[in-house]
Design a protein around this motif. Structure first.
Motif, mmCIF file in Angstrom:
data_model
loop_
_atom_site.group_PDB
_atom_site.id
_atom_site.type_symbol
_atom_site.label_atom_id
_atom_site.label_comp_id
_atom_site.label_asym_id
_atom_site.label_seq_id
_atom_site.Cartn_x
_atom_site.Cartn_y
_atom_site.Cartn_z
ATOM 1 N N TYR A 120 0.778 -1.271 -0.088
ATOM 2 C CA TYR A 120 -0.036 0.109 -0.055
ATOM 3 C C TYR A 120 0.893 1.269 -0.038
ATOM 4 N N ILE A 121 0.284 2.344 -0.159
ATOM 5 C CA ILE A 121 0.912 3.561 -0.223
ATOM 6 C C ILE A 121 -0.098 4.593 0.889
ATOM 7 N N ASP A 122 0.602 5.306 1.598
ATOM 8 C CA ASP A 122 -0.148 6.097 2.614
ATOM 9 C C ASP A 122 0.217 7.500 2.291
ATOM 10 N N LEU A 123 -0.816 8.398 2.023
ATOM 11 C CA LEU A 123 -0.479 9.853 1.933
ATOM 12 C C LEU A 123 -0.929 10.703 2.963
ATOM 13 N N TYR A 124 -0.301 11.733 3.557
ATOM 14 C CA TYR A 124 -0.522 12.221 4.608
ATOM 15 C C TYR A 124 -0.455 13.855 4.199
ATOM 16 N N PHE A 125 -1.705 14.578 4.395
ATOM 17 C CA PHE A 125 -1.901 16.077 4.031
ATOM 18 C C PHE A 125 -2.209 16.482 5.467
ATOM 19 N N GLU A 126 -1.798 17.895 5.581
ATOM 20 C CA GLU A 126 -2.272 18.570 6.626
ATOM 21 C C GLU A 126 -2.840 19.724 6.158
#
Length: 136
Positions: A120-126
């Motif tokens: 999987y690929i996890d992306l995090y945006f604030e």
């Protein structure tokens, strides 16, 4: 500040959130790519990720792709945790949006998500604020 977390498990996938996110300042903070280090697939040095809410050529200007996030990885490493601090203004993010994953230079076969390749690929945006627009 709220965090938008996106987990991608297919090379073309519809992501469903529990609410819309109003247009505002977004900061792309992190990409975590988890893969089988014994994979025989090659990603040409990384992956390129297209998110449908980043469209229209207004967020990323590049000579190799438009409105896509390129993440360099070490292909022999099980977990690649890549940190960013990319600030941009996103359009409204609807509850459902499309993601597409390509290899780094978008040539050849697209990455495969399974136990032998990418997990999987996890992306995090604030982002600035989380509103409940459907509550009034």
């Amino acid at each position: 500040m709220p965090i938008l977390h996106i987990r991608i498990t297919e090379n073309s996938e519809v992501i469903n959130l529990d609410r819309n996110i109003h247009s505002q300042n977004f900061i792309f903070k992190r990409a975590v790519i988890v893969q089988n280090p014994a994979t025989t697939n090659t990603y040409n040095g990384g992956v390129t990720i297209k998110l449908s809410f980043l469209s229209g050529g207004l967020e990323f200007a590049s000579n190799i792709n438009s409105d896509e996030i390129s993440v360099a990885i070490q292909e022999a490493q099980a977990v690649n945790d890549v940190r960013f601090d990319l600030n941009f203004s996103a359009e409204d993010i609807s509850r459902s949006f499309q993601t597409d994953v390509f290899n780094y230079n978008k040539s050849g076969a697209r990455p495969t998500f399974n136990a032998a390749n990418l997990f999987y690929i996890d992306l995090y945006f604030e982002y600035d604020e989380l509103y409940k627009y459907n509550s009034y």
